[in-house]
Each structure stands twice: as C-alpha cells, then as structure tokens.
Design an enzyme around this catalytic site. Sequence first.
Site, PDB file in Angstrom:
ATOM      1  N   CYS A  10      44.114 -13.706  49.464  1.00  8.96           N
ATOM      2  CA  CYS A  10      43.382 -13.184  48.313  1.00  8.96           C
ATOM      3  C   CYS A  10      43.615 -14.130  47.135  1.00  8.96           C
ATOM      4  O   CYS A  10      44.310 -15.127  47.266  1.00  8.96           O
ATOM      5  CB  CYS A  10      43.888 -11.780  47.995  1.00  8.96           C
ATOM      6  SG  CYS A  10      42.740 -10.794  47.040  1.00  8.96           S
ATOM      7  N   CYS A  29      38.675 -11.624  49.609  1.00  6.07           N
ATOM      8  CA  CYS A  29      37.900 -11.671  48.370  1.00  6.07           C
ATOM      9  C   CYS A  29      37.098 -12.959  48.338  1.00  6.07           C
ATOM     10  O   CYS A  29      37.444 -13.932  49.011  1.00  6.07           O
ATOM     11  CB  CYS A  29      38.794 -11.542  47.147  1.00  6.07           C
ATOM     12  SG  CYS A  29      39.817 -12.982  46.791  1.00  6.07           S
ATOM     13  N   CYS A  64      39.508 -21.393  49.925  1.00  6.51           N
ATOM     14  CA  CYS A  64      40.459 -21.305  51.025  1.00  6.51           C
ATOM     15  C   CYS A  64      41.020 -22.685  51.348  1.00  6.51           C
ATOM     16  O   CYS A  64      40.259 -23.633  51.573  1.00  6.51           O
ATOM     17  CB  CYS A  64      39.765 -20.715  52.255  1.00  6.51           C
ATOM     18  SG  CYS A  64      40.907 -20.343  53.600  1.00  6.51           S
TER      19      CYS A  64
END
Length: 140
Positions: A7, A79, A86
């Site tokens: 997240c 999210c 990422c």
Amino acid sequence: MNLLFLCTGNSCRSQMAEGWARALKSDALNAYSAGIEKHGLNPYAVRAMQEAGVDIRGHESQTVADLGPMEFDVVVTVCGHADENCPVFPGNARVVHHPFDDPPRLAADLEDDEAKMKVYRRVRDEIRQFVEGLPGSLEG
C-alpha cells in the site's frame, strides 16, 4: 507461498490484509505487508481489527526495503498509488492489483468517531472476504 500486501503508507489496508492472512491463512501463506512510504500504524485500523478478534497492535509500518532480501511469490497492491509506483521485486513475483477504498481518506471529514469506525469496519470486512478466498482470489 510468500505474499506481500503493498500500500502507500503501510498504515491501514495492507496492515489489515496482513492481519487477516496471518489469522485465516497461516497454513497456506507467509503474509507480509509494506508500503511505498511509512505512515505509522493507523489506530482506527488497529481498533477495527481488534473488534473482529485480530490483534495487529504489534505490527510496524515498514517499506519494502525494511523487509530485507526476500523473494515473494505474489505481491498484492491494495491501492492505486502502490500499483502505479510498485517497485521491481527479485525473482518471479507476480503483481496482482486488488484495490480497496482508503478509510483514512473517506473518514477524514467525519467528526463522529462511530461514523469513522463504520468506514473502517466496511473496508476491514471487504479485505477479510478477499483474504478468505486466497489463493483463488488472486486469479483473474
């Protein structure tokens, strides 16, 4: 299976997901959580999980770097920000995006404590439903 819930700040959604995975799926998963940044553990998330019988008070907000050299089989971004930012993971980690609403953002303008908790409980229960379906809920 080593599974990471990722997240933005590792304060709420990813922490809840890790807590549920450890409580419900420890026989099939090694669950971890981290954030792109550290925002500290959200007290409403802790409270919502405690109400459901899962204690995450001992969790710490951490980044992927804090986990050290670890290979994950699956990384679940919970999210949009984490999905868009990422990091690259070593090995053959499969990244799966499964977003959940952001309780701190949704509850930010609510003054009533119970109204805030209602938001956290709803997202907590949605995360539980996802975790209960693991590893099958990772497909598709």
